[in-house]
Design a protein around this motif. Structure first.
Motif, short mmCIF file in Angstrom:
data_model
loop_
_atom_site.label_atom_id
_atom_site.label_comp_id
_atom_site.label_asym_id
_atom_site.label_seq_id
_atom_site.Cartn_x
_atom_site.Cartn_y
_atom_site.Cartn_z
N MET A 31 -57.16 -63.08 13.02
CA MET A 31 -55.77 -63.48 13.19
C MET A 31 -55.21 -63.98 11.87
N ALA A 32 -56.07 -64.21 10.89
CA ALA A 32 -55.61 -64.70 9.60
C ALA A 32 -54.70 -63.69 8.91
N LEU A 33 -54.95 -62.41 9.08
CA LEU A 33 -54.11 -61.41 8.43
C LEU A 33 -52.67 -61.47 8.90
N LYS A 34 -52.46 -61.81 10.15
CA LYS A 34 -51.11 -61.87 10.70
C LYS A 34 -50.56 -63.29 10.75
N ASN A 35 -51.28 -64.23 10.14
CA ASN A 35 -50.83 -65.62 10.08
C ASN A 35 -50.51 -66.19 11.46
N ILE A 36 -51.40 -65.94 12.41
CA ILE A 36 -51.25 -66.43 13.77
C ILE A 36 -52.07 -67.71 13.91
N ASN A 37 -51.42 -68.79 14.27
CA ASN A 37 -52.13 -70.04 14.52
C ASN A 37 -52.89 -69.95 15.83
N TYR A 38 -54.11 -70.43 15.86
CA TYR A 38 -54.90 -70.33 17.08
C TYR A 38 -55.93 -71.44 17.15
N GLU A 39 -56.39 -71.67 18.36
CA GLU A 39 -57.46 -72.63 18.64
C GLU A 39 -58.68 -71.85 19.12
N ILE A 40 -59.84 -72.15 18.58
CA ILE A 40 -61.08 -71.49 18.98
C ILE A 40 -61.77 -72.31 20.06
N PRO A 81 -65.39 -72.13 21.69
CA PRO A 81 -66.67 -71.43 21.65
C PRO A 81 -67.23 -71.21 23.04
N ILE A 82 -67.86 -70.06 23.24
CA ILE A 82 -68.53 -69.73 24.50
C ILE A 82 -69.99 -69.49 24.18
N ASN A 83 -70.86 -70.29 24.77
CA ASN A 83 -72.29 -70.17 24.52
C ASN A 83 -72.85 -69.01 25.33
N LEU A 84 -73.39 -67.99 24.66
CA LEU A 84 -73.88 -66.80 25.34
C LEU A 84 -75.37 -66.86 25.65
N VAL A 85 -75.98 -67.99 25.37
CA VAL A 85 -77.40 -68.17 25.68
C VAL A 85 -77.58 -69.21 26.76
N LYS A 86 -76.82 -70.28 26.69
CA LYS A 86 -76.91 -71.35 27.69
C LYS A 86 -76.52 -70.81 29.07
N ASP A 87 -77.25 -71.22 30.10
CA ASP A 87 -76.95 -70.88 31.49
C ASP A 87 -76.91 -69.37 31.74
N GLY A 88 -77.79 -68.65 31.07
CA GLY A 88 -77.94 -67.24 31.38
C GLY A 88 -77.00 -66.31 30.66
N GLY A 89 -76.39 -66.77 29.57
CA GLY A 89 -75.48 -65.90 28.82
C GLY A 89 -76.17 -64.61 28.41
N GLN A 90 -75.44 -63.50 28.48
CA GLN A 90 -76.06 -62.21 28.22
C GLN A 90 -75.30 -61.34 27.22
N GLN A 91 -74.00 -61.41 27.20
CA GLN A 91 -73.23 -60.41 26.49
C GLN A 91 -72.67 -60.97 25.20
N VAL A 92 -73.03 -60.40 24.08
CA VAL A 92 -72.53 -60.84 22.79
C VAL A 92 -71.42 -59.90 22.35
N ARG A 93 -70.21 -60.39 22.37
CA ARG A 93 -69.07 -59.62 21.88
C ARG A 93 -68.29 -60.53 20.95
N ARG A 94 -67.78 -60.03 19.86
CA ARG A 94 -67.00 -60.87 18.98
C ARG A 94 -65.68 -60.22 18.65
N LEU A 95 -64.68 -61.06 18.50
CA LEU A 95 -63.38 -60.57 18.08
C LEU A 95 -63.51 -59.98 16.70
N PRO A 96 -63.04 -58.75 16.48
CA PRO A 96 -63.16 -58.18 15.15
C PRO A 96 -62.55 -59.08 14.08
N GLN A 97 -62.94 -58.78 12.88
CA GLN A 97 -62.74 -59.68 11.77
C GLN A 97 -61.28 -59.97 11.45
N ALA A 98 -61.04 -61.16 10.88
CA ALA A 98 -59.80 -61.53 10.21
C ALA A 98 -58.59 -61.68 11.12
N TRP A 99 -58.75 -62.27 12.28
CA TRP A 99 -57.60 -62.63 13.11
C TRP A 99 -57.40 -64.15 13.08
N SER A 100 -56.35 -64.77 12.46
CA SER A 100 -56.14 -66.26 12.32
C SER A 100 -54.75 -66.72 12.65
#
Length: 224
Positions: free
Chosen positions: A1-10, A12-31
């Motif tokens: 989101m950084a490329l488009k100068n978008i303010n955002y709050e992150i 975090p989602i723990n993908l290991v705690k409590d049986g987390g399984q799926q690792v997906r990430r927002l593609p790079q440079a969004w701020s």
């Protein structure tokens, strides 16, 4: 989101705690403002994430129980490319999809190749089925196979970046996948075009601040 100068709050989602399984990430440079739910790298069991992946709270937000998810403009969007396309349509500057339809097709092809043809195959949900002793070899195999195809495509589409000399959606997908390749110790010397483009992108501030190894919740052992 950084490329488009978008303010955002992150959030975090723990993908290991409590049986987390799926690792997906927002593609790079969004701020306009937004709330991004994204991948939280594995940490020791004592770490407490704000909201585990399979909690009722997160499932209500995203029934697929996957990240990323973005809350913005009164709606919630899941899936990386859908998020990017929405932001492109509602906040078109700077442009991430070329005006030329052929180049636009190349951008979407490369983005899909990475986000559908490589990334899901080395996700935690798949690796857990492989057995711990086979996980590294499997991840290296699928990433190398995908990079073999991607390198050939980029040799015909690339300029300074994946498609020509402007940063596009394809570049946003490339950088985190190269970071994953490094995490799984994939030899990238057979992929000079991929390596060159990645190096050029990492010279840009938006990609530097958005890199997976430079996030507030990145574990110390993974920080760049």
């Amino acid at each position: 989101m950084a490329l488009k100068n978008i303010n955002y709050e992150i959030i975090p989602i723990n993908l290991v705690k409590d049986g987390g399984q799926q690792v997906r990430r927002l593609p790079q440079a969004w701020s306009g403002p937004g709330r991004a739910y994204r991948f939280l790298p594995p940490r020791p069991p004592t770490h407490q994430a704000l909201s585990p992946q399979f909690s009722a709270e997160f499932q209500a937000l995203n029934p697929m129980k996957q990240v990323p998810a973005l809350k913005i403009d009164g709606l919630t969007i899941g899936q990386s490319l859908a998020i990017i396309e929405y932001l492109e349509e509602t906040r078109p500057t700077p442009r991430l999809l070329p005006q030329d339809p052929k180049k636009r097709a190349h951008v979407r092809m490369i983005s899909d190749l990475i986000s559908s043809g490589i990334q899901p195959l080395q996700n935690l949900s798949v690796l857990k089925q492989m057995g711990e002793e086979n996980q590294l070899a499997w991840a290296q195999k699928v990433i190398s196979s995908g990079f073999n195809a991607l390198e050939k495509i980029l040799q015909s589409t690339a300029g300074k970046y994946c498609v020509g000399d402007e940063v596009t959606m394809a570049d946003l997908c490339l950088v985190p996948q190269v970071a994953n390749a490094e995490r799984f110790k994939v030899d990238v010397t057979p992929y000079p075009t991929i390596s060159r483009i990645n190096k050029s992108l990492l010279a840009l501030e938006a990609f530097q601040v958005s890199h997976p190894r430079r996030q507030p919740d990145t574990p110390p052992e993974l920080r760049a």
